[in-house]
Design a protein around this motif. Sequence first.
Motif, PDB file in Angstrom:
ATOM      1  N   SER A  59       0.852  -1.188   0.000  1.00 18.91           N
ATOM      2  CA  SER A  59       0.000   0.000   0.000  1.00 18.91           C
ATOM      3  C   SER A  59       0.881   1.229   0.000  1.00 18.91           C
ATOM      4  O   SER A  59       1.900   1.276   0.695  1.00 18.91           O
ATOM      5  N   LEU A  60       0.501   2.216  -0.780  1.00 17.68           N
ATOM      6  CA  LEU A  60       1.295   3.439  -0.877  1.00 17.68           C
ATOM      7  C   LEU A  60       1.070   4.336   0.343  1.00 17.68           C
ATOM      8  O   LEU A  60       0.065   4.205   1.040  1.00 17.68           O
ATOM      9  N   PRO A  61       1.995   5.269   0.595  1.00 18.45           N
ATOM     10  CA  PRO A  61       1.936   6.041   1.839  1.00 18.45           C
ATOM     11  C   PRO A  61       0.998   7.234   1.745  1.00 18.45           C
ATOM     12  O   PRO A  61       0.563   7.655   0.668  1.00 18.45           O
ATOM     13  N   TRP A  62       0.715   7.794   2.920  1.00 16.75           N
ATOM     14  CA  TRP A  62       0.050   9.085   3.026  1.00 16.75           C
ATOM     15  C   TRP A  62       1.096  10.181   2.892  1.00 16.75           C
ATOM     16  O   TRP A  62       2.243  10.018   3.297  1.00 16.75           O
ATOM     17  N   GLY A  63       0.689  11.312   2.318  1.00 17.74           N
ATOM     18  CA  GLY A  63       1.597  12.436   2.189  1.00 17.74           C
ATOM     19  C   GLY A  63       0.872  13.751   2.364  1.00 17.74           C
ATOM     20  O   GLY A  63      -0.366  13.820   2.306  1.00 17.74           O
ATOM     21  N   THR A  64       1.637  14.817   2.568  1.00 18.96           N
ATOM     22  CA  THR A  64       1.082  16.153   2.794  1.00 18.96           C
ATOM     23  C   THR A  64       1.777  17.153   1.887  1.00 18.96           C
ATOM     24  O   THR A  64       3.003  17.171   1.781  1.00 18.96           O
ATOM     25  N   CYS A  65       0.975  17.986   1.231  1.00 16.90           N
ATOM     26  CA  CYS A  65       1.486  19.084   0.419  1.00 16.90           C
ATOM     27  C   CYS A  65       0.809  20.358   0.898  1.00 16.90           C
ATOM     28  O   CYS A  65      -0.410  20.389   1.103  1.00 16.90           O
ATOM     29  N   THR A  66       1.588  21.425   1.070  1.00 18.48           N
ATOM     30  CA  THR A  66       1.080  22.670   1.640  1.00 18.48           C
ATOM     31  C   THR A  66       1.340  23.837   0.696  1.00 18.48           C
ATOM     32  O   THR A  66       2.465  24.013   0.211  1.00 18.48           O
ATOM     33  N   LEU A  67       0.296  24.610   0.443  1.00 16.70           N
ATOM     34  CA  LEU A  67       0.403  25.845  -0.329  1.00 16.70           C
ATOM     35  C   LEU A  67       0.138  26.994   0.632  1.00 16.70           C
ATOM     36  O   LEU A  67      -0.933  27.057   1.246  1.00 16.70           O
ATOM     37  N   ILE A  81      -3.059  19.788   1.748  1.00 12.19           N
ATOM     38  CA  ILE A  81      -3.622  18.610   1.080  1.00 12.19           C
ATOM     39  C   ILE A  81      -3.012  17.366   1.714  1.00 12.19           C
ATOM     40  O   ILE A  81      -1.780  17.203   1.720  1.00 12.19           O
ATOM     41  N   ASN A  82      -3.853  16.515   2.240  1.00  7.33           N
ATOM     42  CA  ASN A  82      -3.386  15.274   2.852  1.00  7.33           C
ATOM     43  C   ASN A  82      -4.093  14.120   2.154  1.00  7.33           C
ATOM     44  O   ASN A  82      -5.324  14.070   2.127  1.00  7.33           O
ATOM     45  N   LEU A  83      -3.320  13.199   1.573  1.00  7.97           N
ATOM     46  CA  LEU A  83      -3.939  12.086   0.848  1.00  7.97           C
ATOM     47  C   LEU A  83      -2.997  10.892   0.798  1.00  7.97           C
ATOM     48  O   LEU A  83      -1.802  10.996   1.064  1.00  7.97           O
ATOM     49  N   ARG A  84      -3.597   9.738   0.488  1.00  9.47           N
ATOM     50  CA  ARG A  84      -2.787   8.558   0.202  1.00  9.47           C
ATOM     51  C   ARG A  84      -2.358   8.647  -1.260  1.00  9.47           C
ATOM     52  O   ARG A  84      -3.168   8.929  -2.139  1.00  9.47           O
ATOM     53  N   ARG A  85      -1.089   8.397  -1.500  1.00  6.29           N
ATOM     54  CA  ARG A  85      -0.559   8.594  -2.842  1.00  6.29           C
ATOM     55  C   ARG A  85      -1.366   7.803  -3.871  1.00  6.29           C
ATOM     56  O   ARG A  85      -1.576   6.597  -3.725  1.00  6.29           O
ATOM     57  N   PRO A  86      -1.822   8.455  -4.948  1.00  9.49           N
ATOM     58  CA  PRO A  86      -2.521   7.727  -6.012  1.00  9.49           C
ATOM     59  C   PRO A  86      -1.563   6.787  -6.753  1.00  9.49           C
ATOM     60  O   PRO A  86      -0.352   6.991  -6.770  1.00  9.49           O
ATOM     61  N   ASP A  87      -2.136   5.755  -7.365  1.00 11.86           N
ATOM     62  CA  ASP A  87      -1.328   4.855  -8.186  1.00 11.86           C
ATOM     63  C   ASP A  87      -0.821   5.590  -9.422  1.00 11.86           C
ATOM     64  O   ASP A  87      -1.410   6.572  -9.874  1.00 11.86           O
ATOM     65  N   GLY A  88       0.248   5.073  -9.986  1.00  9.42           N
ATOM     66  CA  GLY A  88       0.767   5.633 -11.222  1.00  9.42           C
ATOM     67  C   GLY A  88       1.614   6.867 -10.993  1.00  9.42           C
ATOM     68  O   GLY A  88       1.960   7.234  -9.861  1.00  9.42           O
ATOM     69  N   GLU A  89       1.951   7.522 -12.083  1.00  8.96           N
ATOM     70  CA  GLU A  89       2.801   8.701 -12.008  1.00  8.96           C
ATOM     71  C   GLU A  89       1.988   9.928 -11.616  1.00  8.96           C
ATOM     72  O   GLU A  89       0.842  10.097 -12.044  1.00  8.96           O
ATOM     73  N   ILE A  90       2.576  10.775 -10.790  1.00  7.58           N
ATOM     74  CA  ILE A  90       1.960  12.045 -10.430  1.00  7.58           C
ATOM     75  C   ILE A  90       3.013  13.135 -10.564  1.00  7.58           C
ATOM     76  O   ILE A  90       4.221  12.865 -10.555  1.00  7.58           O
ATOM     77  N   PHE A 146       6.133  12.792  -5.637  1.00  5.75           N
ATOM     78  CA  PHE A 146       5.889  11.869  -4.526  1.00  5.75           C
ATOM     79  C   PHE A 146       6.647  10.559  -4.716  1.00  5.75           C
ATOM     80  O   PHE A 146       6.085   9.473  -4.626  1.00  5.75           O
ATOM     81  N   ASN A 147       7.956  10.657  -4.943  1.00  5.18           N
ATOM     82  CA  ASN A 147       8.795   9.467  -5.075  1.00  5.18           C
ATOM     83  C   ASN A 147       9.833   9.385  -3.960  1.00  5.18           C
ATOM     84  O   ASN A 147      10.798   8.629  -4.061  1.00  5.18           O
ATOM     85  N   CYS A 148       9.649  10.171  -2.921  1.00  2.00           N
ATOM     86  CA  CYS A 148      10.546  10.200  -1.761  1.00  2.00           C
ATOM     87  C   CYS A 148      11.910  10.812  -2.085  1.00  2.00           C
ATOM     88  O   CYS A 148      12.875  10.598  -1.349  1.00  2.00           O
ATOM     89  N   ASP A 149      11.997  11.567  -3.160  1.00  2.86           N
ATOM     90  CA  ASP A 149      13.241  12.247  -3.513  1.00  2.86           C
ATOM     91  C   ASP A 149      12.948  13.736  -3.660  1.00  2.86           C
ATOM     92  O   ASP A 149      12.471  14.186  -4.711  1.00  2.86           O
ATOM     93  N   PRO A 150      13.218  14.548  -2.632  1.00  4.23           N
ATOM     94  CA  PRO A 150      12.916  15.976  -2.737  1.00  4.23           C
ATOM     95  C   PRO A 150      13.794  16.706  -3.740  1.00  4.23           C
ATOM     96  O   PRO A 150      13.454  17.790  -4.195  1.00  4.23           O
ATOM     97  N   GLY A 151      14.908  16.102  -4.111  1.00  2.27           N
ATOM     98  CA  GLY A 151      15.836  16.778  -5.005  1.00  2.27           C
ATOM     99  C   GLY A 151      15.313  16.976  -6.414  1.00  2.27           C
ATOM    100  O   GLY A 151      15.812  17.838  -7.141  1.00  2.27           O
ATOM    101  N   ASP A 152      14.317  16.179  -6.843  1.00  2.00           N
ATOM    102  CA  ASP A 152      13.806  16.332  -8.201  1.00  2.00           C
ATOM    103  C   ASP A 152      12.465  17.070  -8.234  1.00  2.00           C
ATOM    104  O   ASP A 152      11.714  16.966  -9.213  1.00  2.00           O
TER     105      ASP A 152
END
Length: 562
Positions: A196-204, A364-373, A380-386
């Motif tokens: 199962s993919l993780p939950w994540g948070t994005c803030t504007l 925005i708090n959600l469980r990561r959708p399947d596929g590319e975003i 949301f690939n756990c690499d903040p550098g990109d």
Amino acid sequence: KPCVVACAVPFRRRVLPRRRVASLRSAMLRSSAKAAALVAASWAAVAAGCPCCPTCMPVYCPCACEACGDVPTAPPPGPTQGPLVAPIEVTTPAPPVEVLPTAAPTPPPPPPPPPGPLLQCDLNCFGEGATAVPLPGGDGGGVKAETVEVCRDFCFATEGCQAVVYGQGMCWGKKDVRTSKCAQGGGAYQTQLLTSLPWGTCTLMGDPHVLGFDNPNGIMGDITQLSAGDYWVLKSESLQIHGRFGYSARFPSEASTTGIAVSGPLIQGNKLVVSYAGPAKGYGGFRVSWNGNTILGNGFPDAYKSPDGLLESKLDNMNPQDFHSQARHTIGGTEGNLPSYLFTIVPNIKIYVLVGDETVNAVINLRRPDGEIDGYCGNFNCDPGDDTMDAVSARGLAAPIKGATLFSDAPPPPTSQTQKGGATMDINNCPPELLARAQTACESAGPEAKQGCVFDVCAAGDAAVAKEDVVTSAVEQDVTQHFELFGALRLPKLLGVSVPAQMQWAAAAMMAMFAFGGVAVGWKSKRGDLREGGFLRVAGEEAAEDEEALLGPASEFDALGS
């Protein structure tokens, strides 16, 4: 002597005269002649029934001579006298069956190897970062595993296990991983999402600074878009989120977030839109719609639940810091509850919106959708550098959306939000006097937040903005320190010896008492230390506990969450 003579008197041998023997022989010959004559007469009668085959065998004429060209048919009715000789059925023996040797059974194909991780992160997700799942042979505090592959096997064999944390030869089972609440792995620990993919948070927030899913606490800085327009916040096949950026009286030449819209197959094609329409200030100037129908417009407070149960929403006073440590940025003051929207959309989406005069901050708090975003919230690939501004621009998602957007059926923004009021302000062209005040006011904001704080003061032309930035920065540092402290304590082996969970709990509690007692006064809080995995003091009112047992599962939104 003939057999018939010998058998005639079974109990006494009798010798017949020669004359008598000759008479018997003559009688036998006459009987044989009569039998032969009868057989010949039978053949003649049968032949009369098969005129084309006079030489057919007796009984019936099954044949038709090839010369006649007849098709074999049943014989016509013959004389009433039946055949003297019964037909003899000749059965051709079946060919012998060759018995082949039995082949050895083919072994079943080997099972496919267990699948690899859905996502691998350089994170240490314990406590509030994930819910613990005890693995076989463990007490919830982890089990020994020589490799991460063995660790994954433990998880696959355990009901309810969705992920693992692996490091130092130890393995922990996890579920409901929340990357925004995880500590940095620092190369010593990794979190792998398996089923199962993780939950994540994005803030504007602000004008607008965006903290993406892979950089929720701003350790890598933020990305900022200062031009008005509708932008991709999140783009995927199953979910689309657009953000509307516009100018305001407070930031006339730098855009801020003024609206957010959500749709896509993940929410069954429904559409939520929040946008500022004016002319009133505050929540009275905003319009909220669900599938084109206005909701939450009946005064304050208000609530709405869709008939199908897919949306639950409310307008009420809420504490922004319950949703993100920086949710107050530029418009939220320094404390207290403020008018806010909260939307919960099935299946796994929550959106918090802090309402300002003309702008909003959104979490925005959600469980990561399947596929590319992709989009301003990152991939949301756990690499903040990109997920830097340059990277988003290179992927073609930094510019405003061309054509129709999810705001197409919303009220148009006021002209003041689309027309820029002067040159864009930044640190390079900030008036010297204002820049000096900004440097002083933002001194305690922390290394990463200080530059953003100074920028906000210059953009707004008011040093008062710095107070909100300093407060949110301090909360963020406390939260990050909270996670990093337990990240440092997460040492399953100390000097080569496994440390039981109870001992780790006791050590954590002692460290917390020292911190609260002022022993750790000299420890310095810096985000640079966090990136280097430094050991920092605990902050806030929570006591430290074992990395798995004490903190317990995190709620979907937590006051200390980011």
